[in-house]
Scaffold this active site. Structure first.
Site, PDB file in Angstrom:
ATOM      1  N   LYS A 116       0.857  -1.202   0.000  1.00 38.99           N
ATOM      2  CA  LYS A 116       0.000   0.000   0.000  1.00 38.99           C
ATOM      3  C   LYS A 116       0.888   1.245   0.000  1.00 38.99           C
ATOM      4  O   LYS A 116       2.094   1.157   0.232  1.00 38.99           O
ATOM      5  CB  LYS A 116      -0.926  -0.001   1.216  1.00 38.99           C
ATOM      6  CG  LYS A 116      -1.776  -1.254   1.354  1.00 38.99           C
ATOM      7  CD  LYS A 116      -2.965  -1.287   0.403  1.00 38.99           C
ATOM      8  CE  LYS A 116      -3.469  -2.687   0.278  1.00 38.99           C
ATOM      9  NZ  LYS A 116      -4.877  -2.914   0.258  1.00 38.99           N
TER      10      LYS A 116
HETATM   11  C1  LIG Z   1      -5.809  -3.915   0.874  1.00 39.27           C
HETATM   12  C2  LIG Z   1      -7.233  -3.604   0.936  1.00 39.27           C
HETATM   13  C3  LIG Z   1      -8.014  -3.957   2.046  1.00 39.27           C
HETATM   14  C4  LIG Z   1      -7.547  -4.877   3.141  1.00 39.27           C
HETATM   15  O1  LIG Z   1      -6.373  -4.567   3.773  1.00 39.27           O
HETATM   16  P1  LIG Z   1      -5.519  -5.713   4.507  1.00 39.27           P
HETATM   17  O2  LIG Z   1      -4.566  -4.942   5.348  1.00 39.27           O
HETATM   18  O3  LIG Z   1      -4.852  -6.500   3.442  1.00 39.27           O
HETATM   19  O4  LIG Z   1      -6.444  -6.530   5.329  1.00 39.27           O
HETATM   20  C5  LIG Z   1      -9.335  -3.527   2.092  1.00 39.27           C
HETATM   21  N1  LIG Z   1      -9.859  -2.807   1.095  1.00 39.27           N
HETATM   22  C6  LIG Z   1      -9.153  -2.473  -0.009  1.00 39.27           C
HETATM   23  C7  LIG Z   1      -9.802  -1.658  -1.070  1.00 39.27           C
HETATM   24  C8  LIG Z   1      -7.819  -2.863  -0.131  1.00 39.27           C
HETATM   25  O5  LIG Z   1      -7.126  -2.522  -1.224  1.00 39.27           O
END
Ligand SMILES: *Cc1c(COP(=O)(O)O)cnc(C)c1O
Length: 379
Positions: free
Chosen positions: A187
């Site tokens: 991210k």
């Molecule tokens: C990555 C993501 C999540 C979940 O995050 P995690 O930390 O992997 O549990 C939720 N919503 C969206 C749109 C994402 O891209």
């Protein structure tokens, strides 16, 4: 798709001693680094409360628990997103109601949202997909008119601004009742494992959520509500404290790469480059309206899957986010859905392709990627 090693090398001198300190002091859970990160992020986002937690999926779930949503309550979200968004709705026995998105910015379609509201609707989860906000002014207006909660899934847009029609800018994730984000390594603000956070300006909701993340405890061994165990560990917080000061620059380099991609694809009729929405029309240095978690093209009149194969054959990573609409996934299909309501998502899953996007992209890499794509298109 991402180059985490290059980014690490640049901040190694800060990150390593900071992780070492957590180990030396053995404050592995709820240590000073976590508290420091909480206040650093509150300051950065301009939000009253940040509650760190274990991952982005938990952040969404806990936000919904904190709002007191009950089984059977309908929660509207998009058909075109990562499954985590709808997964937690279903897990809490709420009723997910999937709606279509816009074909230009991939975010929630406001007409579809309006049409999906019933007397059972309790909340809306706009997803700020690929790095830019949904149309939050319209979402908030609808929420107010129908007395609905708004939970922003900000896993892909941390650091982005939302620009109102009057020019006012606020950070993504701080507009609705509550925002949720993820610090998964890839991210825009990633840690070195799993991590997440919930943000809100609502004091009472923040208090409720702080208890929920810690087994529903507000006083030691007094369990007032059913909670979960979802904590950001101190080592991850140490990494995030080292990286947060760089987030704006990280996002700037993503924008710079997006601009170079756009320039290379200009005039190519079969390629649609990403649109910047929300009272912004271009990728400018000052607005941060789009922080390009993904750089996602739509291809027209060419075989997307053949292009994917061609890029792979040239050792160019690429991704298809997302290849299957959520309403067609086994776990989330529902007889109530009508195919005609998902025209855009059904098309996007065939057209989209995301190119490498990270903070370490070099000009010659972009040149190689774009020229390989253009050569493929020109046959
Ligand atoms: C990555 C993501 C999540 C979940 O995050 P995690 O930390 O992997 O549990 C939720 N919503 C969206 C749109 C994402 O891209």
């Amino acid at each position: 798709m991402v180059d985490l090693k290059g980014q690490y090398n640049d901040i190694k001198d800060v990150v390593n001693p900071s992780i070492q300190e957590v180990i030396e002091t053995t404050a592995f859970v709820n240590g000073p680094q976590v508290h420091k990160f909480q206040s650093n992020l509150e300051q950065y986002l301009g939000v009253k409360h940040v509650i760190p937690c274990a991952n982005g999926t938990d952040a969404l779930q806990i936000a919904m628990m904190g709002l007191g949503l009950k089984p059977g309550d309908e929660v509207i979200t998009v058909d075109f997103t990562f499954a985590a968004t709808v997964e937690v709705i279903a897990l809490l026995q709420l009723t997910p109601v999937l709606v279509d998105v816009n074909e230009d910015d991939f975010n929630i379609n406001i007409e579809a949202l309006k049409n999906a509201i019933t007397p059972k609707t309790r909340a809306i989860v706009p997803v700020h997909l690929f790095g830019q906000c949904a149309n939050m002014e319209a979402v908030m207006e609808i929420a107010e008119a129908h007395n609905l909660f708004v939970i922003e899934d900000n896993a892909q847009a941390i650091g982005a601004n939302y620009t109102y029609s009057n020019g006012k800018k606020v950070k993504a994730g701080t507009i609705g009742n509550v925002g949720a984000t993820s610090f998964f390594p890839s991210k825009n603000l990633g840690c070195y494992g799993d991590g997440g956070a919930i943000f809100t300006n609502d004091d009472a909701l923040a208090h409720t959520i702080r208890g929920i993340v810690n087994h529903g405890m507000y006083e030691r061994y007094h369990h007032d509500v059913v909670g979960v165990n979802s904590r950001l560990d101190s080592i991850q917080a140490a990494v995030l404290n080292a990286k947060l000061p760089h987030l704006d620059n990280y996002n700037k380099s993503r924008q710079a790469s997006a601009r170079k991609y756009n320039k290379a694809f200009k005039g190519i009729a079969s390629i649609v480059t990403p649109k910047v929405s929300n009272n912004c029309s271009e990728i400018c240095d000052t607005c941060d309206c789009h922080v390009f978690h993904q750089y996602t093209l739509r291809v027209k009149g060419i075989d997307r899957d053949a292009l994917v194969k061609h890029l792979q054959a040239n050792d160019i990573p690429c991704g298809v986010y997302y290849p299957i609409p959520l309403h067609k996934q086994k776990a989330y299909s529902d007889a109530r859905y009508n195919e005609a309501d998902f025209g855009v998502t059904n098309q996007l899953v065939k057209d989209v392709i995301s190119l490498p996007m990270h903070t370490e992209l070099e000009d010659d890499q972009i040149e190689f990627i774009t020229s390989t794509i253009i050569k493929f298109i020109n046959g």
